[in-house]
Design a protein around this motif. Structure first.
Motif, PDB file in Angstrom:
ATOM      1  N   GLN A   3      -6.637 -19.929 -14.784  1.00 43.84           N
ATOM      2  CA  GLN A   3      -6.977 -21.236 -14.238  1.00 43.84           C
ATOM      3  C   GLN A   3      -6.575 -21.363 -12.771  1.00 43.84           C
ATOM      4  N   GLN A   4      -6.775 -20.342 -11.981  1.00 47.45           N
ATOM      5  CA  GLN A   4      -6.366 -20.386 -10.578  1.00 47.45           C
ATOM      6  C   GLN A   4      -7.357 -21.158  -9.721  1.00 47.45           C
ATOM      7  N   LEU A   5      -6.800 -21.980  -8.842  1.00 44.97           N
ATOM      8  CA  LEU A   5      -7.570 -22.695  -7.838  1.00 44.97           C
ATOM      9  C   LEU A   5      -7.270 -22.034  -6.508  1.00 44.97           C
ATOM     10  N   GLU A   6      -8.283 -21.552  -5.830  1.00 41.78           N
ATOM     11  CA  GLU A   6      -8.103 -20.944  -4.514  1.00 41.78           C
ATOM     12  C   GLU A   6      -8.290 -22.019  -3.456  1.00 41.78           C
ATOM     13  N   ILE A   7      -7.285 -22.165  -2.595  1.00 43.40           N
ATOM     14  CA  ILE A   7      -7.313 -23.160  -1.532  1.00 43.40           C
ATOM     15  C   ILE A   7      -7.448 -22.428  -0.204  1.00 43.40           C
ATOM     16  N   LYS A   8      -8.496 -22.750   0.559  1.00 39.86           N
ATOM     17  CA  LYS A   8      -8.706 -22.127   1.866  1.00 39.86           C
ATOM     18  C   LYS A   8      -8.375 -23.141   2.956  1.00 39.86           C
ATOM     19  N   ASN A   9      -7.416 -22.778   3.786  1.00 37.44           N
ATOM     20  CA  ASN A   9      -6.976 -23.630   4.886  1.00 37.44           C
ATOM     21  C   ASN A   9      -7.393 -22.956   6.185  1.00 37.44           C
ATOM     22  N   VAL A  10      -8.304 -23.561   6.919  1.00 37.96           N
ATOM     23  CA  VAL A  10      -8.799 -22.993   8.175  1.00 37.96           C
ATOM     24  C   VAL A  10      -8.268 -23.751   9.391  1.00 37.96           C
ATOM     25  N   ILE A  55      -2.982 -20.395  -3.599  1.00 39.40           N
ATOM     26  CA  ILE A  55      -3.465 -20.785  -4.930  1.00 39.40           C
ATOM     27  C   ILE A  55      -2.617 -21.901  -5.516  1.00 39.40           C
ATOM     28  N   ASP A  56      -3.209 -22.587  -6.463  1.00 37.50           N
ATOM     29  CA  ASP A  56      -2.524 -23.472  -7.386  1.00 37.50           C
ATOM     30  C   ASP A  56      -3.073 -23.102  -8.764  1.00 37.50           C
ATOM     31  N   ILE A  57      -2.430 -23.596  -9.786  1.00 36.90           N
ATOM     32  CA  ILE A  57      -2.854 -23.300 -11.154  1.00 36.90           C
ATOM     33  C   ILE A  57      -3.246 -24.611 -11.812  1.00 36.90           C
ATOM     34  N   LEU A  58      -4.452 -24.646 -12.366  1.00 38.27           N
ATOM     35  CA  LEU A  58      -4.959 -25.849 -13.007  1.00 38.27           C
ATOM     36  C   LEU A  58      -4.528 -25.904 -14.465  1.00 38.27           C
ATOM     37  N   ASP A  70     -15.711 -24.896 -15.087  1.00 39.41           N
ATOM     38  CA  ASP A  70     -15.560 -24.996 -13.640  1.00 39.41           C
ATOM     39  C   ASP A  70     -14.939 -26.359 -13.337  1.00 39.41           C
ATOM     40  N   VAL A  71     -14.611 -26.587 -12.085  1.00 46.58           N
ATOM     41  CA  VAL A  71     -14.102 -27.894 -11.665  1.00 46.58           C
ATOM     42  C   VAL A  71     -14.775 -28.299 -10.360  1.00 46.58           C
ATOM     43  N   ARG A  72     -14.871 -29.596 -10.161  1.00 45.75           N
ATOM     44  CA  ARG A  72     -15.313 -30.157  -8.894  1.00 45.75           C
ATOM     45  C   ARG A  72     -14.046 -30.667  -8.210  1.00 45.75           C
ATOM     46  N   VAL A  73     -13.882 -30.330  -6.941  1.00 46.05           N
ATOM     47  CA  VAL A  73     -12.670 -30.685  -6.210  1.00 46.05           C
ATOM     48  C   VAL A  73     -13.008 -31.705  -5.138  1.00 46.05           C
ATOM     49  N   LYS A  74     -12.168 -32.738  -5.031  1.00 50.74           N
ATOM     50  CA  LYS A  74     -12.313 -33.734  -3.969  1.00 50.74           C
ATOM     51  C   LYS A  74     -11.018 -33.729  -3.164  1.00 50.74           C
ATOM     52  N   THR A 138      -9.930 -18.736 -22.250  1.00 55.07           N
ATOM     53  CA  THR A 138      -9.051 -18.704 -21.086  1.00 55.07           C
ATOM     54  C   THR A 138      -7.615 -19.062 -21.440  1.00 55.07           C
ATOM     55  N   GLN A 139      -6.694 -18.405 -20.757  1.00 54.72           N
ATOM     56  CA  GLN A 139      -5.266 -18.636 -20.960  1.00 54.72           C
ATOM     57  C   GLN A 139      -4.844 -19.905 -20.225  1.00 54.72           C
ATOM     58  N   GLN A 140      -4.049 -20.729 -20.882  1.00 55.12           N
ATOM     59  CA  GLN A 140      -3.621 -22.001 -20.316  1.00 55.12           C
ATOM     60  C   GLN A 140      -2.103 -22.028 -20.138  1.00 55.12           C
ATOM     61  N   ALA A 141      -1.648 -22.728 -19.108  1.00 54.18           N
ATOM     62  CA  ALA A 141      -0.228 -23.021 -18.944  1.00 54.18           C
ATOM     63  C   ALA A 141       0.082 -24.173 -19.896  1.00 54.18           C
ATOM     64  N   VAL A 142       0.882 -23.924 -20.925  1.00 60.96           N
ATOM     65  CA  VAL A 142       1.139 -24.960 -21.922  1.00 60.96           C
ATOM     66  C   VAL A 142       2.428 -25.731 -21.648  1.00 60.96           C
ATOM     67  N   GLU A 143       3.325 -25.132 -20.877  1.00 60.73           N
ATOM     68  CA  GLU A 143       4.575 -25.809 -20.541  1.00 60.73           C
ATOM     69  C   GLU A 143       5.000 -25.360 -19.150  1.00 60.73           C
TER      70      GLU A 143
END
Length: 188
Positions: A3-10, A55-58, A70-74, A138-143
């Protein structure tokens, strides 16, 4: 970690984003009952994103959480970080009560953080228990349990954080288990 979220900072500097997410199914339809949160805090202003990619983990909860494709990010806001994030990931090492290195699967009482950068960085530590899904799910972070608080790690140096309170209870409960992680992330 699926569940990784890739964050791009330009922007050229370290930023603190506040993001929100909508969970989507395989047809890109919103799953309205699924709540999306994060492990490192990009949804609440806890994560410092360096220039480049981080990254962050969803985490997903609620009816339909296993249907997320998938996810939509705002992006709600971004602010300049008070302390810049390092170019390198701060590494973690589990230690026993005597300061000896052990695996993250054992019952550890301290975590050593190592910073390879030329300047100090501030991080938080997350102790993550992962589920063990069947193949194809998919593997989830449960705690997720915080270890210590905000910690400044000196340039080319280390810091040691004691495992106490809720973190000690989580380690006692989950040690010798098959799927745990100790992750440091840039924060302020």
């Amino acid at each position: 970690m699926n569940q990784q979220l890739e964050i791009k900072n330009v922007s050229g500097g370290s930023l603190v984003p506040i993001l929100s997410f909508s969970a989507l199914d395989k047809n890109h339809q919103v799953l309205p009952e699924v709540k999306v949160s994060t492990v490192y805090g990009s949804d609440r202003g806890d994560l410092v994103a360096p220039y480049g990619t981080s990254i962050d983990i969803l985490r997903f909860s609620g009816p339909g959480k296993h249907d997320v494709a998938d996810v939509r990010v705002k992006v709600h806001s971004t602010a300049t970080a008070l302390i810049p994030a390092g170019e390198h990931e701060v590494t973690t090492q589990a230690l026993d009560i005597h300061g000896r290195e052990i695996t993250r699967f054992e019952r550890f009482s301290k975590v050593r953080l190592t910073n390879e950068d030329d300047f100090p960085v501030s991080v938080r530590i997350a102790y993550i228990l992962w589920d063990q899904p069947p193949k194809g799910v998919t593997q989830q972070a449960v705690e997720v349990t915080a270890v210590g608080g905000l910690t400044v790690v000196p340039p080319h140096g280390t810091a040691v954080v004691k495992v106490t309170g809720d973190a000690a209870a989580a380690v006692a409960r989950n040690s010798n288990g098959p799927a745990v992680s100790i992750k440091a992330y840039n924060s302020q």
